[in-house]
Design a protein around this motif. Structure first.
Motif, PDB file in Angstrom:
ATOM      1  N   SER A 165       0.834  -1.197   0.000  1.00  0.00           N
ATOM      2  CA  SER A 165       0.000   0.000   0.000  1.00  0.00           C
ATOM      3  C   SER A 165       0.869   1.247   0.000  1.00  0.00           C
ATOM      4  CB  SER A 165      -0.906   0.010   1.231  1.00  0.00           C
ATOM      5  OG  SER A 165      -0.160   0.322   2.400  1.00  0.00           O
ATOM      6  N   GLU A 166       0.267   2.345  -0.384  1.00  0.00           N
ATOM      7  CA  GLU A 166       0.941   3.621  -0.203  1.00  0.00           C
ATOM      8  C   GLU A 166       1.196   3.827   1.289  1.00  0.00           C
ATOM      9  OE1 GLU A 166      -1.107   6.863  -2.103  1.00  0.00           O
ATOM     10  OE2 GLU A 166      -1.747   5.604  -3.781  1.00  0.00           O
ATOM     11  N   PRO A 167       2.305   4.469   1.652  1.00  0.00           N
ATOM     12  CA  PRO A 167       2.574   4.712   3.074  1.00  0.00           C
ATOM     13  C   PRO A 167       1.467   5.548   3.710  1.00  0.00           C
ATOM     14  CG  PRO A 167       4.532   5.129   1.743  1.00  0.00           C
ATOM     15  CD  PRO A 167       3.395   4.955   0.787  1.00  0.00           C
ATOM     16  N   VAL A 168       1.213   5.294   4.998  1.00  0.00           N
ATOM     17  CA  VAL A 168       0.175   6.053   5.694  1.00  0.00           C
ATOM     18  C   VAL A 168       0.644   7.489   5.896  1.00  0.00           C
ATOM     19  CG1 VAL A 168      -0.682   3.982   6.835  1.00  0.00           C
ATOM     20  CG2 VAL A 168       0.997   5.422   8.005  1.00  0.00           C
ATOM     21  N   GLY A 169      -0.311   8.363   6.166  1.00  0.00           N
ATOM     22  CA  GLY A 169      -0.013   9.790   6.223  1.00  0.00           C
ATOM     23  C   GLY A 169       0.391  10.310   7.582  1.00  0.00           C
ATOM     24  N   ARG A 170       0.875   9.439   8.457  1.00  0.00           N
ATOM     25  CA  ARG A 170       1.315   9.878   9.776  1.00  0.00           C
ATOM     26  C   ARG A 170       2.630   9.191  10.123  1.00  0.00           C
ATOM     27  NH1 ARG A 170      -2.189  12.734   8.548  1.00  0.00           N
ATOM     28  NH2 ARG A 170      -3.940  13.561   9.785  1.00  0.00           N
ATOM     29  N   GLN A 171       3.495   9.908  10.843  1.00  0.00           N
ATOM     30  CA  GLN A 171       4.789   9.368  11.245  1.00  0.00           C
ATOM     31  C   GLN A 171       4.640   8.437  12.446  1.00  0.00           C
ATOM     32  OE1 GLN A 171       7.702   9.956   9.697  1.00  0.00           O
ATOM     33  NE2 GLN A 171       6.879  11.412   8.198  1.00  0.00           N
ATOM     34  N   GLY A 172       5.688   7.642  12.674  1.00  0.00           N
ATOM     35  CA  GLY A 172       5.740   6.801  13.862  1.00  0.00           C
ATOM     36  C   GLY A 172       4.876   5.560  13.740  1.00  0.00           C
ATOM     37  N   ASP A 173       4.483   5.026  14.891  1.00  0.00           N
ATOM     38  CA  ASP A 173       3.684   3.801  14.936  1.00  0.00           C
ATOM     39  C   ASP A 173       2.238   4.165  14.631  1.00  0.00           C
ATOM     40  OD1 ASP A 173       2.870   1.216  15.322  1.00  0.00           O
ATOM     41  OD2 ASP A 173       2.844   1.349  17.508  1.00  0.00           O
ATOM     42  N   ALA A 174       1.863   4.096  13.359  1.00  0.00           N
ATOM     43  CA  ALA A 174       0.557   4.604  12.925  1.00  0.00           C
ATOM     44  C   ALA A 174      -0.312   3.515  12.301  1.00  0.00           C
ATOM     45  CB  ALA A 174       0.750   5.759  11.949  1.00  0.00           C
ATOM     46  N   ALA A 175       0.169   2.870  11.230  1.00  0.00           N
ATOM     47  CA  ALA A 175      -0.612   1.799  10.604  1.00  0.00           C
ATOM     48  C   ALA A 175      -0.766   0.652  11.594  1.00  0.00           C
ATOM     49  CB  ALA A 175       0.081   1.313   9.334  1.00  0.00           C
ATOM     50  N   ASP A 176      -1.928  -0.011  11.577  1.00  0.00           N
ATOM     51  CA  ASP A 176      -2.110  -1.077  12.558  1.00  0.00           C
ATOM     52  C   ASP A 176      -2.768  -2.323  11.991  1.00  0.00           C
ATOM     53  OD1 ASP A 176      -3.495  -2.545  14.965  1.00  0.00           O
ATOM     54  OD2 ASP A 176      -1.997  -1.227  15.860  1.00  0.00           O
ATOM     55  N   ASP A 177      -4.051  -2.258  11.645  1.00  0.00           N
ATOM     56  CA  ASP A 177      -4.794  -3.487  11.374  1.00  0.00           C
ATOM     57  C   ASP A 177      -5.497  -3.409  10.025  1.00  0.00           C
ATOM     58  OD1 ASP A 177      -5.763  -6.062  12.240  1.00  0.00           O
ATOM     59  OD2 ASP A 177      -7.727  -5.125  12.492  1.00  0.00           O
ATOM     60  N   PRO A 178      -5.371  -4.450   9.179  1.00  0.00           N
ATOM     61  CA  PRO A 178      -6.099  -4.470   7.909  1.00  0.00           C
ATOM     62  C   PRO A 178      -7.338  -5.362   7.968  1.00  0.00           C
ATOM     63  CG  PRO A 178      -4.325  -6.050   7.798  1.00  0.00           C
ATOM     64  CD  PRO A 178      -4.322  -5.481   9.209  1.00  0.00           C
ATOM     65  N   ALA A 179      -8.235  -5.133   7.035  1.00  0.00           N
ATOM     66  CA  ALA A 179      -9.376  -6.017   6.788  1.00  0.00           C
ATOM     67  C   ALA A 179      -9.566  -6.084   5.277  1.00  0.00           C
ATOM     68  CB  ALA A 179     -10.634  -5.496   7.472  1.00  0.00           C
ATOM     69  N   GLY A 230      -7.499  -0.390   6.059  1.00  0.00           N
ATOM     70  CA  GLY A 230      -6.403  -0.362   7.020  1.00  0.00           C
ATOM     71  C   GLY A 230      -6.588   0.769   8.007  1.00  0.00           C
ATOM     72  N   THR A 231      -6.311   0.494   9.278  1.00  0.00           N
ATOM     73  CA  THR A 231      -6.429   1.556  10.277  1.00  0.00           C
ATOM     74  C   THR A 231      -5.131   2.337  10.380  1.00  0.00           C
ATOM     75  OG1 THR A 231      -5.770   0.055  12.069  1.00  0.00           O
ATOM     76  CG2 THR A 231      -8.128   0.299  11.642  1.00  0.00           C
ATOM     77  N   ASN A 232      -5.287   3.635  10.555  1.00  0.00           N
ATOM     78  CA  ASN A 232      -4.187   4.524  10.915  1.00  0.00           C
ATOM     79  C   ASN A 232      -4.541   5.053  12.296  1.00  0.00           C
ATOM     80  OD1 ASN A 232      -2.488   6.708  11.386  1.00  0.00           O
ATOM     81  ND2 ASN A 232      -2.520   7.421   9.269  1.00  0.00           N
ATOM     82  N   LYS A 233      -3.845   4.557  13.319  1.00  0.00           N
ATOM     83  CA  LYS A 233      -4.251   4.884  14.687  1.00  0.00           C
ATOM     84  C   LYS A 233      -3.856   6.290  15.109  1.00  0.00           C
ATOM     85  CE  LYS A 233      -0.473   1.925  16.284  1.00  0.00           C
ATOM     86  NZ  LYS A 233      -0.211   0.558  16.735  1.00  0.00           N
ATOM     87  N   LYS A 234      -3.429   7.096  14.134  1.00  0.00           N
ATOM     88  CA  LYS A 234      -3.225   8.521  14.388  1.00  0.00           C
ATOM     89  C   LYS A 234      -4.120   9.371  13.488  1.00  0.00           C
ATOM     90  CE  LYS A 234       1.552   8.080  15.994  1.00  0.00           C
ATOM     91  NZ  LYS A 234       2.946   8.580  15.869  1.00  0.00           N
ATOM     92  N   GLN A 235      -5.035   8.704  12.736  1.00  0.00           N
ATOM     93  CA  GLN A 235      -5.827   9.462  11.774  1.00  0.00           C
ATOM     94  C   GLN A 235      -7.229   8.908  11.581  1.00  0.00           C
ATOM     95  OE1 GLN A 235      -4.456   9.113   7.749  1.00  0.00           O
ATOM     96  NE2 GLN A 235      -5.448  11.006   7.069  1.00  0.00           N
ATOM     97  N   GLY A 236      -7.348   7.635  11.177  1.00  0.00           N
ATOM     98  CA  GLY A 236      -8.664   7.096  10.869  1.00  0.00           C
ATOM     99  C   GLY A 236      -8.575   5.833  10.049  1.00  0.00           C
ATOM    100  N   LEU A 237      -9.480   5.701   9.065  1.00  0.00           N
ATOM    101  CA  LEU A 237      -9.578   4.492   8.256  1.00  0.00           C
ATOM    102  C   LEU A 237      -9.159   4.789   6.822  1.00  0.00           C
ATOM    103  CD1 LEU A 237     -10.454   1.516   8.439  1.00  0.00           C
ATOM    104  CD2 LEU A 237     -12.734   2.233   7.682  1.00  0.00           C
ATOM    105  N   LEU A 238      -8.352   3.888   6.250  1.00  0.00           N
ATOM    106  CA  LEU A 238      -7.839   4.026   4.894  1.00  0.00           C
ATOM    107  C   LEU A 238      -8.399   2.894   4.039  1.00  0.00           C
ATOM    108  CD1 LEU A 238      -4.116   4.633   5.925  1.00  0.00           C
ATOM    109  CD2 LEU A 238      -5.867   6.368   5.515  1.00  0.00           C
ATOM    110  N   VAL A 239      -8.653   3.188   2.763  1.00  0.00           N
ATOM    111  CA  VAL A 239      -9.207   2.196   1.843  1.00  0.00           C
ATOM    112  C   VAL A 239      -8.309   2.123   0.614  1.00  0.00           C
ATOM    113  CG1 VAL A 239     -11.225   1.463   0.528  1.00  0.00           C
ATOM    114  CG2 VAL A 239     -11.533   2.753   2.656  1.00  0.00           C
TER     115      VAL A 239
END
Length: 621
Positions: free
Chosen positions: A310-324, A339-348
């Protein structure tokens, strides 16, 4: 006299090393003017790097067999039969060079140059991993270090790829890698020698090999041998010997180097030894009578490669977490990865990893999907995620034709620190959300939206002793798998009207390394498997999904050199489907979160792996 001997023994003991006999040395290749030397595995041929004579292939007496013209310093090599890859520093271009050498035909290949760096490079060394990927480490000034992917086997890439930066000691000049133990050793001139994990997906950390607090000592070049290390001390003209015990290094009696004033370079093959005296530029040879005792090496886990990411998530550090994975009911190739970004929201994402939607609804941790949810008069597919901002469950409707997600509402929970969650949908069609908190509490809600507004009815509560996170429900067998991070995986009846009796599936131990993170189910007409993220050793464990939950093996996600995709490590969540999504996903798709994005270093992302490769690698029935 007795007092003098006692003081001498005390001095030797407190100095941190013990002296032994001198090593007998004789000049070798007196006409050579080499700055670095290597002994090839056959023991008969040697390589030198020279500012005057270029790269030279020499016989055992120092006679030239082949030359690559130029002005070079620093040297390392990896050989497979008569084919060797040589790494050196081109002094004229101030660039690292890799080149193939056919020692039988005595011919050189075309050089591969790394791009010019923005720091002076003092030294370099090669590393070949278990998948035969070839890397070069650069040791630079002011603590700058880098790892580059340069080839596979004896084949060099058309273009090198920077894998990661590696912070090193500020006065480092020399490095060596033990491929078997995947350890990089680097010197720190006035301090000692340090060991680092060499694997590109490893965390950047260091452990001491040998440190000293003595201005009369100096840490110089080293050679790694099975079970140990041989290292030069240019100030005292000594050879220090170290035995590895796995967890630490034990210094052995050192060897004097008589006649040498400033030994700088070192090469060892078996008992053969070559050393260069920087004072006169002369090479010397000797026989090393000491041999380290080989230490047990951890079994190498097989690797599969990600085909997409996937494209990298839009937040630094430990951000991406869980996919479905949401499967399109009519066109599987149009399925989506959430995919969840635990510093932002939900990514599709689509199945190529392209970002299609961002829903900035807060710090979402875990996400799961189920089809056929009645949202008022509509039937939609449902995604639910644990929301750490509000200790709630965030619900999203999924359009069954377009795959578009929309916010559908929120279910509050009394959890003080909500963490993981998963969904359960028994044959009756109701959808249950099972959320957990960091204190070990699990809450099970029946979800509904009869008038279009979502609501959750608490139907069951139970608890484990320590922090959980990952969970997955087997809808067919009405079984819930939950992960207790430091303990292992449990199975429990998923039905709300049944007691929550825990049955151990697998405990943390030899196969499963804490933290226990993501859990997912691969369910096909032939076999059902439970897939577990074993975060502590960057691997994934596959078990039968039915008792006695037999282990089918473990694997890692390694890099894909051809596609330019790095491996995966420190994985939190994962998801898998057995549905034929077309193309490379015709036997299903595994998606894993990558906690350390390399090649290039970017924010975290998700890796997409064909399940067919897992089946082949683990020889699954």
């Amino acid at each position: 006299m007795r007092i003098s001997k006692l003081y001498l023994l005390i001095a030797l003991a407190t100095s941190g090393h013990v002296f032994a006999a001198d090593l007998a040395l004789t000049p070798w290749g007196p006409s050579l003017r080499a700055e670095a030397v290597a002994i090839l595995p056959d023991g008969q041929t040697r390589l030198t790097a020279s500012p005057r004579d270029g790269l030279q292939l020499l016989d055992s007496k120092g006679a030239e067999l082949a030359r690559f013209n130029g002005h070079f310093s620093s040297l390392d090599t990896r050989a497979t039969g008569p084919h060797a890859v040589v790494a050196s520093l081109d002094n004229d271009r101030q660039q690292a060079l890799l080149i193939n050498l056919d020692t039988a035909a005595k011919t050189w290949g075309q050089p591969l140059y790394l791009p010019p760096r923005d720091f002076p490079v003092n030294g370099l060394c090669l590393y070949r991993d278990a998948a035969a990927n070839l890397f070069v480490f650069l040791v630079g000034e002011e603590g700058k270090g880098e790892q580059w992917l340069v080839g596979n086997g004896s084949t060099l890439l058309a273009e090198a790829s920077r894998v990661r930066g590696v912070p090193l000691p500020p006065s480092a000049q020399f490095c060596q890698v033990d491929d078997a133990t995947q350890q990089l050793v680097v010197n720190e001139e006035n301090v000692g020698w340090w060991a680092y994990p060499a694997h590109p997906e490893a965390a950047v950390k260091r452990t001491p090999v040998a440190l000293f607090d003595d201005p009369k000592r100096e840490a110089g070049a080293m050679a790694l041998v099975p079970g140990g290390m041989v290292a030069l001390d240019p100030k005292t003209a000594q050879l220090h010997l170290f035995q590895s015990s796995g967890a630490r290094w034990v210094e052995q009696p050192s060897l004097g180097l008589p006649g040498l004033k400033e030994p700088e370079q070192l090469a060892i093959n078996g008992r053969q030894l070559l050393v260069r005296d920087d004072d006169n530029g002369q090479l010397y040879q000797g026989t090393l009578d000491w041999q380290a005792k080989p230490v047990p090496v951890a079994p190498v886990l097989p690797e599969v490669a990600a085909l997409r990411q996937s494209e990298p998530v839009g937040r630094q550090g430990d951000a991406a977490d869980d996919p479905a994975i949401w499967v399109h009911p009519e066109h599987p190739g149009q399925s989506r990865v959430l995919g969840t970004n635990k510093k932002q929201g939900l990514l599709v994402y689509d199945l190529d990893g392209k970002l299609l939607q961002e829903l900035a609804v807060g710090r979402l941790n875990n996400v799961d999907v189920r089809p056929g949810f009645k949202l008022g008069q509509q039937t939609v597919d449902l995604a639910v995620a644990s929301n750490r901002d509000r200790n709630s469950l965030s619900l999203f409707s999924i359009d069954r034709q377009t795959g578009e997600l929309r916010e559908a509402g929120e279910v509050p929970t009394p959890l003080k620190e909500i963490y993981g969650m998963c969904l359960f949908q028994p044959a009756g069609g109701d959808i249950y959300a099972i959320a957990n908190g960091k204190d070990g509490t699990f809450l099970q809600y029946r979800l509904s939206a009869p008038d279009g507004r979502v609501q959750g009815e608490l139907v069951r509560q139970f608890k484990v002793d320590s922090q959980p996170e990952g969970c997955v429900a087997d809808d067919q067998r009405q079984r819930l798998f939950i992960g207790e991070e430091d303990v292992g995986v449990w199975a429990v009846d998923a039905r709300a009207d049944q007691p929550a009796t825990l049955t151990s599936v697998i405990k943390v131990g030899e196969q499963l390394h804490a933290d226990v993170e993501g859990l997912a189910l691969y369910q096909s007409a032939q076999h059902d498997y439970l897939v577990i993220s074993s975060q502590g050793n960057d691997s994934y464990l596959v078990l039968d999904a039915e008792p006695p939950f037999a282990s089918r093996g473990a694997f890692r996600v390694g890099l894909n050199a051809a596609a330019g995709i790095d491996g995966a490590s420190e994985t939190d969540g994962l998801e898998v489907t057995a549905v034929n999504l077309g193309g490379p996903w015709n036997q299903g798709l595994l998606v894993v979160q990558d906690g350390r994005k390399r090649m290039p270093e970017q924010t975290q992302n998700f890796k997409f792996v064909p399940w067919a490769d897992v089946t082949r690698t683990l020889k699954l029935p």
